[in-house]
Motif scaffolding. Structure first.
Motif, PDB file in Angstrom:
ATOM      1  N   HIS A 193       0.857  -1.183   0.000  1.00 39.83           N
ATOM      2  CA  HIS A 193       0.000   0.000   0.000  1.00 39.83           C
ATOM      3  C   HIS A 193       0.893   1.233   0.000  1.00 39.83           C
ATOM      4  O   HIS A 193       1.952   1.238   0.630  1.00 39.83           O
ATOM      5  CB  HIS A 193      -0.909  -0.004   1.238  1.00 39.83           C
ATOM      6  N   ARG A 194       0.473   2.274  -0.687  1.00 40.07           N
ATOM      7  CA  ARG A 194       1.312   3.462  -0.820  1.00 40.07           C
ATOM      8  C   ARG A 194       1.695   4.064   0.536  1.00 40.07           C
ATOM      9  O   ARG A 194       2.768   4.643   0.688  1.00 40.07           O
ATOM     10  CB  ARG A 194       0.598   4.516  -1.672  1.00 40.07           C
ATOM     11  N   SER A 195       0.832   3.906   1.529  1.00 38.57           N
ATOM     12  CA  SER A 195       1.104   4.489   2.842  1.00 38.57           C
ATOM     13  C   SER A 195       2.247   3.795   3.562  1.00 38.57           C
ATOM     14  O   SER A 195       2.813   4.342   4.507  1.00 38.57           O
ATOM     15  CB  SER A 195      -0.152   4.416   3.722  1.00 38.57           C
ATOM     16  N   TYR A 196       2.589   2.573   3.114  1.00 38.57           N
ATOM     17  CA  TYR A 196       3.631   1.831   3.828  1.00 38.57           C
ATOM     18  C   TYR A 196       4.664   1.215   2.893  1.00 38.57           C
ATOM     19  O   TYR A 196       5.857   1.371   3.085  1.00 38.57           O
ATOM     20  CB  TYR A 196       2.999   0.718   4.683  1.00 38.57           C
ATOM     21  N   CYS A 197       4.215   0.497   1.895  1.00 38.12           N
ATOM     22  CA  CYS A 197       5.145  -0.265   1.054  1.00 38.12           C
ATOM     23  C   CYS A 197       4.674  -0.234  -0.395  1.00 38.12           C
ATOM     24  O   CYS A 197       3.989  -1.144  -0.843  1.00 38.12           O
ATOM     25  CB  CYS A 197       5.237  -1.713   1.559  1.00 38.12           C
ATOM     26  N   ASN A 198       5.029   0.831  -1.116  1.00 41.50           N
ATOM     27  CA  ASN A 198       4.595   0.921  -2.514  1.00 41.50           C
ATOM     28  C   ASN A 198       5.591   0.233  -3.449  1.00 41.50           C
ATOM     29  O   ASN A 198       5.963   0.739  -4.497  1.00 41.50           O
ATOM     30  CB  ASN A 198       4.370   2.375  -2.934  1.00 41.50           C
ATOM     31  N   ARG A 199       5.989  -0.957  -3.063  1.00 44.83           N
ATOM     32  CA  ARG A 199       6.987  -1.686  -3.848  1.00 44.83           C
ATOM     33  C   ARG A 199       6.346  -2.551  -4.943  1.00 44.83           C
ATOM     34  O   ARG A 199       6.936  -3.536  -5.382  1.00 44.83           O
ATOM     35  CB  ARG A 199       7.860  -2.538  -2.929  1.00 44.83           C
ATOM     36  N   TYR A 200       5.163  -2.166  -5.385  1.00 50.03           N
ATOM     37  CA  TYR A 200       4.542  -2.815  -6.531  1.00 50.03           C
ATOM     38  C   TYR A 200       4.914  -2.105  -7.831  1.00 50.03           C
ATOM     39  O   TYR A 200       4.399  -2.429  -8.897  1.00 50.03           O
ATOM     40  CB  TYR A 200       3.012  -2.861  -6.374  1.00 50.03           C
ATOM     41  N   ARG A 201       5.818  -1.140  -7.758  1.00 48.78           N
ATOM     42  CA  ARG A 201       6.363  -0.475  -8.946  1.00 48.78           C
ATOM     43  C   ARG A 201       7.399  -1.392  -9.615  1.00 48.78           C
ATOM     44  O   ARG A 201       8.071  -2.165  -8.941  1.00 48.78           O
ATOM     45  CB  ARG A 201       7.027   0.844  -8.546  1.00 48.78           C
ATOM     46  N   VAL A 202       7.565  -1.273 -10.934  1.00 51.15           N
ATOM     47  CA  VAL A 202       8.435  -2.217 -11.643  1.00 51.15           C
ATOM     48  C   VAL A 202       9.909  -2.087 -11.250  1.00 51.15           C
ATOM     49  O   VAL A 202      10.667  -3.058 -11.357  1.00 51.15           O
ATOM     50  CB  VAL A 202       8.299  -2.083 -13.178  1.00 51.15           C
ATOM     51  N   ALA A 203      10.332  -0.920 -10.787  1.00 50.40           N
ATOM     52  CA  ALA A 203      11.734  -0.736 -10.407  1.00 50.40           C
ATOM     53  C   ALA A 203      11.989  -1.069  -8.943  1.00 50.40           C
ATOM     54  O   ALA A 203      13.144  -1.123  -8.511  1.00 50.40           O
ATOM     55  CB  ALA A 203      12.183   0.694 -10.685  1.00 50.40           C
ATOM     56  N   ALA A 204      10.933  -1.294  -8.175  1.00 48.44           N
ATOM     57  CA  ALA A 204      11.083  -1.555  -6.744  1.00 48.44           C
ATOM     58  C   ALA A 204      11.699  -2.933  -6.506  1.00 48.44           C
ATOM     59  O   ALA A 204      11.537  -3.846  -7.309  1.00 48.44           O
ATOM     60  CB  ALA A 204       9.741  -1.460  -6.032  1.00 48.44           C
ATOM     61  N   ARG A 205      12.387  -3.057  -5.395  1.00 47.84           N
ATOM     62  CA  ARG A 205      13.071  -4.301  -5.086  1.00 47.84           C
ATOM     63  C   ARG A 205      13.151  -4.484  -3.578  1.00 47.84           C
ATOM     64  O   ARG A 205      13.084  -3.526  -2.809  1.00 47.84           O
ATOM     65  CB  ARG A 205      14.462  -4.344  -5.722  1.00 47.84           C
ATOM     66  N   SER A 206      13.303  -5.724  -3.166  1.00 47.02           N
ATOM     67  CA  SER A 206      13.477  -6.024  -1.754  1.00 47.02           C
ATOM     68  C   SER A 206      14.241  -7.332  -1.652  1.00 47.02           C
ATOM     69  O   SER A 206      14.653  -7.911  -2.667  1.00 47.02           O
ATOM     70  CB  SER A 206      12.123  -6.109  -1.046  1.00 47.02           C
ATOM     71  N   GLY A 207      14.421  -7.815  -0.435  1.00 47.68           N
ATOM     72  CA  GLY A 207      15.151  -9.064  -0.239  1.00 47.68           C
ATOM     73  C   GLY A 207      14.728  -9.752   1.041  1.00 47.68           C
ATOM     74  O   GLY A 207      14.129  -9.139   1.926  1.00 47.68           O
ATOM     75  N   ASN A 208      15.044 -11.031   1.125  1.00 52.01           N
ATOM     76  CA  ASN A 208      14.747 -11.802   2.325  1.00 52.01           C
ATOM     77  C   ASN A 208      15.721 -12.971   2.399  1.00 52.01           C
ATOM     78  O   ASN A 208      16.358 -13.323   1.401  1.00 52.01           O
ATOM     79  CB  ASN A 208      13.294 -12.314   2.307  1.00 52.01           C
ATOM     80  N   THR A 209      15.827 -13.560   3.579  1.00 55.60           N
ATOM     81  CA  THR A 209      16.722 -14.702   3.723  1.00 55.60           C
ATOM     82  C   THR A 209      16.190 -15.866   2.890  1.00 55.60           C
ATOM     83  O   THR A 209      14.974 -16.039   2.768  1.00 55.60           O
ATOM     84  CB  THR A 209      16.843 -15.127   5.194  1.00 55.60           C
ATOM     85  N   PRO A 210      17.051 -16.668   2.293  1.00 52.09           N
ATOM     86  CA  PRO A 210      16.592 -17.711   1.369  1.00 52.09           C
ATOM     87  C   PRO A 210      15.783 -18.822   2.010  1.00 52.09           C
ATOM     88  O   PRO A 210      15.174 -19.628   1.298  1.00 52.09           O
ATOM     89  CB  PRO A 210      17.886 -18.246   0.763  1.00 52.09           C
ATOM     90  N   ASP A 211      15.742 -18.877   3.337  1.00 52.24           N
ATOM     91  CA  ASP A 211      14.908 -19.893   4.001  1.00 52.24           C
ATOM     92  C   ASP A 211      13.582 -19.324   4.500  1.00 52.24           C
ATOM     93  O   ASP A 211      12.779 -20.043   5.090  1.00 52.24           O
ATOM     94  CB  ASP A 211      15.665 -20.528   5.168  1.00 52.24           C
ATOM     95  N   SER A 212      13.321 -18.041   4.260  1.00 54.49           N
ATOM     96  CA  SER A 212      12.097 -17.411   4.747  1.00 54.49           C
ATOM     97  C   SER A 212      10.904 -17.748   3.866  1.00 54.49           C
ATOM     98  O   SER A 212      11.029 -17.902   2.653  1.00 54.49           O
ATOM     99  CB  SER A 212      12.267 -15.885   4.814  1.00 54.49           C
ATOM    100  N   SER A 213       9.738 -17.832   4.492  1.00 57.16           N
ATOM    101  CA  SER A 213       8.504 -18.083   3.752  1.00 57.16           C
ATOM    102  C   SER A 213       7.375 -17.306   4.397  1.00 57.16           C
ATOM    103  O   SER A 213       7.301 -17.198   5.622  1.00 57.16           O
ATOM    104  CB  SER A 213       8.169 -19.579   3.716  1.00 57.16           C
ATOM    105  N   THR A 214       6.513 -16.764   3.573  1.00 55.51           N
ATOM    106  CA  THR A 214       5.375 -15.995   4.042  1.00 55.51           C
ATOM    107  C   THR A 214       4.173 -16.288   3.158  1.00 55.51           C
ATOM    108  O   THR A 214       4.308 -16.859   2.071  1.00 55.51           O
ATOM    109  CB  THR A 214       5.661 -14.477   3.984  1.00 55.51           C
ATOM    110  N   GLY A 215       3.006 -15.833   3.598  1.00 57.19           N
ATOM    111  CA  GLY A 215       1.794 -16.040   2.831  1.00 57.19           C
ATOM    112  C   GLY A 215       1.652 -15.118   1.645  1.00 57.19           C
ATOM    113  O   GLY A 215       0.604 -15.130   0.989  1.00 57.19           O
ATOM    114  N   ASN A 216       2.682 -14.312   1.349  1.00 58.61           N
ATOM    115  CA  ASN A 216       2.605 -13.436   0.177  1.00 58.61           C
ATOM    116  C   ASN A 216       3.851 -13.548  -0.702  1.00 58.61           C
ATOM    117  O   ASN A 216       4.172 -12.622  -1.446  1.00 58.61           O
ATOM    118  CB  ASN A 216       2.397 -11.976   0.597  1.00 58.61           C
ATOM    119  N   CYS A 217       4.547 -14.672  -0.625  1.00 55.66           N
ATOM    120  CA  CYS A 217       5.763 -14.824  -1.420  1.00 55.66           C
ATOM    121  C   CYS A 217       5.718 -16.091  -2.256  1.00 55.66           C
ATOM    122  O   CYS A 217       5.517 -17.193  -1.738  1.00 55.66           O
ATOM    123  CB  CYS A 217       6.996 -14.847  -0.518  1.00 55.66           C
TER     124      CYS A 217
END
Length: 324
Positions: free
Chosen positions: A289-313
């Motif tokens: 959401h723009r108020s917190y995490c507008n990383r749905y843009r094509v240039a946006a990027r993030s990272g996580n540990t390779p053993d992490s799992s979530t309900g949105n990944c």
């Protein structure tokens, strides 16, 4: 926009519980069933594009820029994220056990868990308290033991770690896309645009992606049609025929994550290979959401540990032209 340390995903390192020792992955050979996965990939012709962004709406601390020209060879990529049905075929064929199952828990967004499941939760990470550590949550039970994927077989598989995605790629004879390939394909032939379809989030008032609608993280009015995941072919595709590269689920990429990515990688077929303890993710999710995490843009990027799992990944797959 002020930099935010956490995106809308959570890491296993944020949980108070101790980690189990990592088990060696079982050897998985390329199976004939994987040919169906490869046959569905679309060809993306190589070329030069302007990668990254200098937009102040972004997160400079994520290393979204500076904008630069990047040259890529031709490759193939899936038009969709891997579905529950496809991942189930892989599991049935190989007996693979995901890391969420090995750890015994995964992260579930608080509004998606049942009241009974919420009452059993004993751990919530302080940095991202909307994520619940739910015992028994994994790809086939995405909201916990009392949930199911039936009726959602065409939705993207979730609770998938980078290591799980790699195992699927081995089985299917594919690979994860690099960050550069992902962004090039996600742009769909457009140059310098914020989203895969242009600069307006809702052109003509029409929803084009599955992101948070409402006040995050307490109220989602689902005006885009979905509270959680959407089918992988929801909304209109981009100019290259790719669906849901904005929102729905985060998608793992091949690279290790570095905020210095654009300054540290070469301009031709870039890939960040130096281990940083985090793998790259692209695309944002239904929680952005723009108020917190507008990383749905094509240039946006993030990272996580390779053993992490979530309900949105989740993930989508790619392949070299020579391997097809």
């Amino acid at each position: 926009m002020d930099p935010i340390k956490s995106c809308c995903a959570a890491s296993r390192e944020q949980a108070a519980q101790g980690e189990i020792s990592k088990k060696e992955q079982a050897a998985i050979s390329v199976k004939a069933a994987g040919s169906q996965v490869r046959d569905a990939l679309v060809r993306i012709e190589g070329g030069v594009f302007r990668m990254g962004t200098n937009d102040p709406e972004g997160f400079p601390s994520d290393g979204e820029g500076p904008i630069r020209e990047v040259r890529l060879d031709s490759f193939r990529i899936s038009p969709y994220a891997v579905t529950n049905a496809e991942f189930r075929t892989f599991v049935d064929d190989t007996g693979y056990v995901t890391e969420a199952e090995r750890f015994g828990w995964s992260y579930v967004f608080h509004l998606l868990a049942s009241e009974e499941t919420r009452e059993r939760v004993k751990d919530v990470p302080q940095q991202v308290p909307w994520w619940l550590v739910v015992e028994g949550a994994y790809w086939a039970k995405p909201e916990g033991p009392d949930s199911t994927i039936e009726g959602r077989l065409d939705h993207p598989v979730v609770h998938i770690s980078w290591n799980d995605a790699e195992a699927y790629c081995v089985w299917s004879g594919t690979r994860l896309p690099t960050e550069a390939e992902w962004e090039y394909a996600a742009r769909g032939g457009l140059s310098g645009k914020t989203y895969p379809w242009g600069d307006l989030l809702k052109p003509d008032g029409k929803h084009r992606c599955n992101i948070w609608q409402g006040k995050f993280p307490v109220k989602n009015n689902a005006s885009d049609g979905y509270v959680g995941t959407a089918p992988v072919d929801a909304y209109e595709p981009n100019g290259y025929g790719l669906y849901n590269v904005s929102g729905n689920v985060w998608e793992w990429c091949a690279d290790w994550f570095s905020p210095g990515y654009h300054r540290q990688t070469r301009s031709e077929n870039p890939r960040f290979t130096e281990e940083t303890e985090r793998r790259s993710m692209r695309g944002g999710s239904y929680l952005c959401h723009r108020s917190y995490c507008n990383r749905y843009r094509v240039a946006a990027r993030s990272g996580n540990t390779p053993d992490s799992s979530t309900g949105n990944c989740g993930f989508r797959v790619a392949a070299d032209i020579a391997n097809m």
